[in-house]
Write a protein that holds these residues in place. Sequence first.
Motif, PDB file in Angstrom:
ATOM      1  N   HIS A   1      -3.927 -83.979  88.155  1.00  0.00           N
ATOM      2  CA  HIS A   1      -3.960 -84.131  89.606  1.00  0.00           C
ATOM      3  C   HIS A   1      -5.168 -84.981  89.982  1.00  0.00           C
ATOM      4  O   HIS A   1      -6.245 -84.863  89.394  1.00  0.00           O
ATOM      5  CB  HIS A   1      -4.049 -82.753  90.271  1.00  0.00           C
ATOM      6  N   GLU A   2      -4.988 -85.829  90.983  1.00  0.00           N
ATOM      7  CA  GLU A   2      -6.029 -86.798  91.321  1.00  0.00           C
ATOM      8  C   GLU A   2      -7.350 -86.134  91.713  1.00  0.00           C
ATOM      9  O   GLU A   2      -8.421 -86.709  91.491  1.00  0.00           O
ATOM     10  CB  GLU A   2      -5.545 -87.695  92.464  1.00  0.00           C
ATOM     11  N   SER A   3      -7.297 -84.934  92.280  1.00  0.00           N
ATOM     12  CA  SER A   3      -8.530 -84.280  92.717  1.00  0.00           C
ATOM     13  C   SER A   3      -9.383 -83.802  91.538  1.00  0.00           C
ATOM     14  O   SER A   3     -10.554 -83.461  91.733  1.00  0.00           O
ATOM     15  CB  SER A   3      -8.206 -83.091  93.628  1.00  0.00           C
ATOM     16  N   PHE A   4      -8.810 -83.771  90.324  1.00  0.00           N
ATOM     17  CA  PHE A   4      -9.563 -83.302  89.158  1.00  0.00           C
ATOM     18  C   PHE A   4      -9.905 -84.419  88.165  1.00  0.00           C
ATOM     19  O   PHE A   4     -10.551 -84.149  87.149  1.00  0.00           O
ATOM     20  CB  PHE A   4      -8.762 -82.212  88.425  1.00  0.00           C
ATOM     21  N   GLN A   5      -9.495 -85.617  88.451  1.00  0.00           N
ATOM     22  CA  GLN A   5      -9.773 -86.707  87.525  1.00  0.00           C
ATOM     23  C   GLN A   5     -11.272 -86.978  87.420  1.00  0.00           C
ATOM     24  O   GLN A   5     -11.991 -86.964  88.417  1.00  0.00           O
ATOM     25  CB  GLN A   5      -9.021 -87.965  87.958  1.00  0.00           C
ATOM     26  N   ASP A   6     -11.697 -87.190  86.174  1.00  0.00           N
ATOM     27  CA  ASP A   6     -13.108 -87.459  85.833  1.00  0.00           C
ATOM     28  C   ASP A   6     -14.020 -86.271  86.121  1.00  0.00           C
ATOM     29  O   ASP A   6     -15.251 -86.418  86.166  1.00  0.00           O
ATOM     30  CB  ASP A   6     -13.635 -88.699  86.591  1.00  0.00           C
ATOM     31  N   ARG A   7     -13.428 -85.085  86.332  1.00  0.00           N
ATOM     32  CA  ARG A   7     -14.252 -83.901  86.591  1.00  0.00           C
ATOM     33  C   ARG A   7     -13.995 -82.766  85.582  1.00  0.00           C
ATOM     34  O   ARG A   7     -14.608 -81.707  85.686  1.00  0.00           O
ATOM     35  CB  ARG A   7     -13.991 -83.350  88.001  1.00  0.00           C
ATOM     36  N   VAL A   8     -13.098 -82.966  84.626  1.00  0.00           N
ATOM     37  CA  VAL A   8     -12.760 -81.925  83.663  1.00  0.00           C
ATOM     38  C   VAL A   8     -12.996 -82.431  82.247  1.00  0.00           C
ATOM     39  O   VAL A   8     -12.574 -83.545  81.893  1.00  0.00           O
ATOM     40  CB  VAL A   8     -11.287 -81.469  83.815  1.00  0.00           C
ATOM     41  N   GLU A   9     -13.663 -81.605  81.436  1.00  0.00           N
ATOM     42  CA  GLU A   9     -13.880 -81.953  80.029  1.00  0.00           C
ATOM     43  C   GLU A   9     -13.815 -80.690  79.172  1.00  0.00           C
ATOM     44  O   GLU A   9     -13.972 -79.575  79.677  1.00  0.00           O
ATOM     45  CB  GLU A   9     -15.238 -82.638  79.848  1.00  0.00           C
ATOM     46  N   LEU A  10     -13.575 -80.882  77.877  1.00  0.00           N
ATOM     47  CA  LEU A  10     -13.507 -79.758  76.949  1.00  0.00           C
ATOM     48  C   LEU A  10     -14.885 -79.127  76.775  1.00  0.00           C
ATOM     49  O   LEU A  10     -15.885 -79.844  76.655  1.00  0.00           O
ATOM     50  CB  LEU A  10     -12.976 -80.210  75.595  1.00  0.00           C
ATOM     51  N   LYS A  11     -14.926 -77.806  76.753  1.00  0.00           N
ATOM     52  CA  LYS A  11     -16.183 -77.123  76.482  1.00  0.00           C
ATOM     53  C   LYS A  11     -16.651 -77.444  75.068  1.00  0.00           C
ATOM     54  O   LYS A  11     -17.837 -77.685  74.827  1.00  0.00           O
ATOM     55  CB  LYS A  11     -16.003 -75.620  76.651  1.00  0.00           C
ATOM     56  N   ASP A  12     -15.710 -77.423  74.119  1.00  0.00           N
ATOM     57  CA  ASP A  12     -16.000 -77.767  72.728  1.00  0.00           C
ATOM     58  C   ASP A  12     -15.014 -78.846  72.304  1.00  0.00           C
ATOM     59  O   ASP A  12     -13.827 -78.565  72.096  1.00  0.00           O
ATOM     60  CB  ASP A  12     -15.859 -76.540  71.824  1.00  0.00           C
ATOM     61  N   PRO A  13     -15.461 -80.089  72.192  1.00  0.00           N
ATOM     62  CA  PRO A  13     -14.542 -81.181  71.818  1.00  0.00           C
ATOM     63  C   PRO A  13     -13.818 -80.922  70.497  1.00  0.00           C
ATOM     64  O   PRO A  13     -12.711 -81.431  70.291  1.00  0.00           O
ATOM     65  CB  PRO A  13     -15.467 -82.401  71.717  1.00  0.00           C
ATOM     66  N   ASN A  14     -14.444 -80.125  69.623  1.00  0.00           N
ATOM     67  CA  ASN A  14     -13.799 -79.815  68.334  1.00  0.00           C
ATOM     68  C   ASN A  14     -12.881 -78.598  68.413  1.00  0.00           C
ATOM     69  O   ASN A  14     -12.163 -78.292  67.458  1.00  0.00           O
ATOM     70  CB  ASN A  14     -14.863 -79.574  67.262  1.00  0.00           C
ATOM     71  N   MET A  15     -12.941 -77.884  69.527  1.00  0.00           N
ATOM     72  CA  MET A  15     -12.091 -76.710  69.783  1.00  0.00           C
ATOM     73  C   MET A  15     -12.126 -75.713  68.617  1.00  0.00           C
ATOM     74  O   MET A  15     -11.096 -75.236  68.151  1.00  0.00           O
ATOM     75  CB  MET A  15     -10.651 -77.141  70.078  1.00  0.00           C
ATOM     76  N   LYS A  16     -13.327 -75.397  68.163  1.00  0.00           N
ATOM     77  CA  LYS A  16     -13.478 -74.424  67.082  1.00  0.00           C
ATOM     78  C   LYS A  16     -13.015 -73.046  67.553  1.00  0.00           C
ATOM     79  O   LYS A  16     -13.146 -72.708  68.724  1.00  0.00           O
ATOM     80  CB  LYS A  16     -14.935 -74.365  66.625  1.00  0.00           C
ATOM     81  N   ASN A  17     -12.504 -72.277  66.646  1.00  0.00           N
ATOM     82  CA  ASN A  17     -12.004 -70.923  66.947  1.00  0.00           C
ATOM     83  C   ASN A  17     -10.931 -70.943  68.030  1.00  0.00           C
ATOM     84  O   ASN A  17     -10.840 -70.033  68.850  1.00  0.00           O
ATOM     85  CB  ASN A  17     -13.156 -70.001  67.356  1.00  0.00           C
ATOM     86  N   ARG A  18     -10.146 -72.045  68.056  1.00  0.00           N
ATOM     87  CA  ARG A  18      -9.010 -72.180  68.987  1.00  0.00           C
ATOM     88  C   ARG A  18      -9.474 -72.118  70.442  1.00  0.00           C
ATOM     89  O   ARG A  18      -8.818 -71.511  71.296  1.00  0.00           O
ATOM     90  CB  ARG A  18      -7.958 -71.105  68.709  1.00  0.00           C
ATOM     91  N   ASP A  19     -10.616 -72.733  70.723  1.00  0.00           N
ATOM     92  CA  ASP A  19     -11.208 -72.687  72.063  1.00  0.00           C
ATOM     93  C   ASP A  19     -10.557 -73.747  72.953  1.00  0.00           C
ATOM     94  O   ASP A  19     -10.683 -74.954  72.710  1.00  0.00           O
ATOM     95  CB  ASP A  19     -12.711 -72.930  71.964  1.00  0.00           C
ATOM     96  N   ALA A  20      -9.850 -73.297  73.988  1.00  0.00           N
ATOM     97  CA  ALA A  20      -9.218 -74.205  74.947  1.00  0.00           C
ATOM     98  C   ALA A  20      -9.940 -74.171  76.296  1.00  0.00           C
ATOM     99  O   ALA A  20      -9.372 -74.538  77.328  1.00  0.00           O
ATOM    100  CB  ALA A  20      -7.755 -73.839  75.133  1.00  0.00           C
ATOM    101  N   SER A  21     -11.199 -73.731  76.299  1.00  0.00           N
ATOM    102  CA  SER A  21     -11.985 -73.659  77.533  1.00  0.00           C
ATOM    103  C   SER A  21     -12.321 -75.058  78.027  1.00  0.00           C
ATOM    104  O   SER A  21     -12.466 -76.001  77.237  1.00  0.00           O
ATOM    105  CB  SER A  21     -13.279 -72.879  77.298  1.00  0.00           C
TER     106      SER A  21
END
Length: 430
Positions: free
Chosen positions: A312-332
């Motif tokens: 959605h346009e209101s969230f563009q450039d404002r959301v990123e992965l907490k852990d880029p490697n997503m260790k321990n299946r982290d989807a935060s």
Amino acid sequence: MKLDHLKFFKEQKEKMATLKRTLFLCLLICFFTNGLTEEIQAKSGDDVILHCRDPSNANILVLRWIRPDLKAKGYVYFFRESRSYEQYQYPSFHGRVKLRDPQMKDGDFSVILNHFSINDTGTYECYVGRNNTGSDPEIINIIHLKVKADQEDITAKSGDHVTLPCHVPQNTQILVVEWIRPDLEPEYVFLYKNGQSHPDHQHPSFRNRVELKDSGMKDGNLSVILKNVTITDTGTYECHIYQSQRNHTMSIINLDVHQPDLKVEGKPGDNVTLQCQGTEDFTKFKWKKTDLKSEYYVCFFSDKELHKRYQHESFQDRVELKDPNMKNRDASVILKNININDAGTYECYVGYGGRSELITTITLKVIDSGADERGGDKDGHVGLIVGLSVVVVLVVVAGFMIYGRCRRLKQNQLPAEAADHELQDLNQRN
């Protein structure tokens, strides 16, 4: 030609007669079978009544209760010439079986089996021999005795570790232990065979999440621990054991997993973390905001990257992965520079192959930096005092004005009253 017709009708008549005899025999067999066979379920430790009744008036010479599935010679209970003989019993039944009615009134040959255990499951047959017949004892009743599974309802929150209980008597010989969920394919939650677990047979959603509570299964403890439960773990779980050729359902657990009420607060301009963790390796995930009317997402991840075209346009450039490697299946994810419009409910869905699973629901509250915790202006109390002061002044002024007006009216009224009195005096004089 006439002879051929007669022959044909004769053959048809014989076939109908044969069919009638067959149907009658089937009905007779069904009638007696239903009358003889009975199924009883019991729990460990129960005292069980094995029913057998023959209301005929013939004197009883011998009564035998047997277990045809046991290979060893012996009886469950043996009665002859007005007394029982324990020495003819199977050792496992010594001191545990007795007549329900020692007088066997009205042909009651039922026996009570004390302290039922899983090893007592099987088929029991009651035979009665009479004095006035020279034939062998005849079967009166057949009973299939089974274990009655323990049932329990368990409620948990997403993320909890839950124990699914299952117990058998101590020293019970077990070949296989299996925990299943009948609504899944494959249905195995946990499989233990030949002294070890077999994760290859598990449903993918349970791998690395289920283990025996007691790895040695001491004292007959077959309970398992289900880790990090999610709402998709809601369902019915069954504990089965195998002994030789027999299969027993020992426990049935109804598990209900609720989504915890997660809340996150922040002020405009803050960065907040929306927590989400998968239960197994996933291929994609998405975050949704429930009040967005469009089909776009807060973020959408697949093929190892976030896809802005689905955002959605209101969230563009404002959301990123907490852990880029997503260790321990982290989807935060981290939502940056939040504003008042970001307040609402967020849902995290994780994709496993062809299925999608709701993992987390989070309510985000954005507190205006110019408001106190109660949602009002932090200088509001000053404005309230000023406002009240103005009201008081206005009330006082209005009071003085009303008082002055009343006073003037009263002063004007006095001369008028005096004139009236004077006019009355003049009239009296005249």
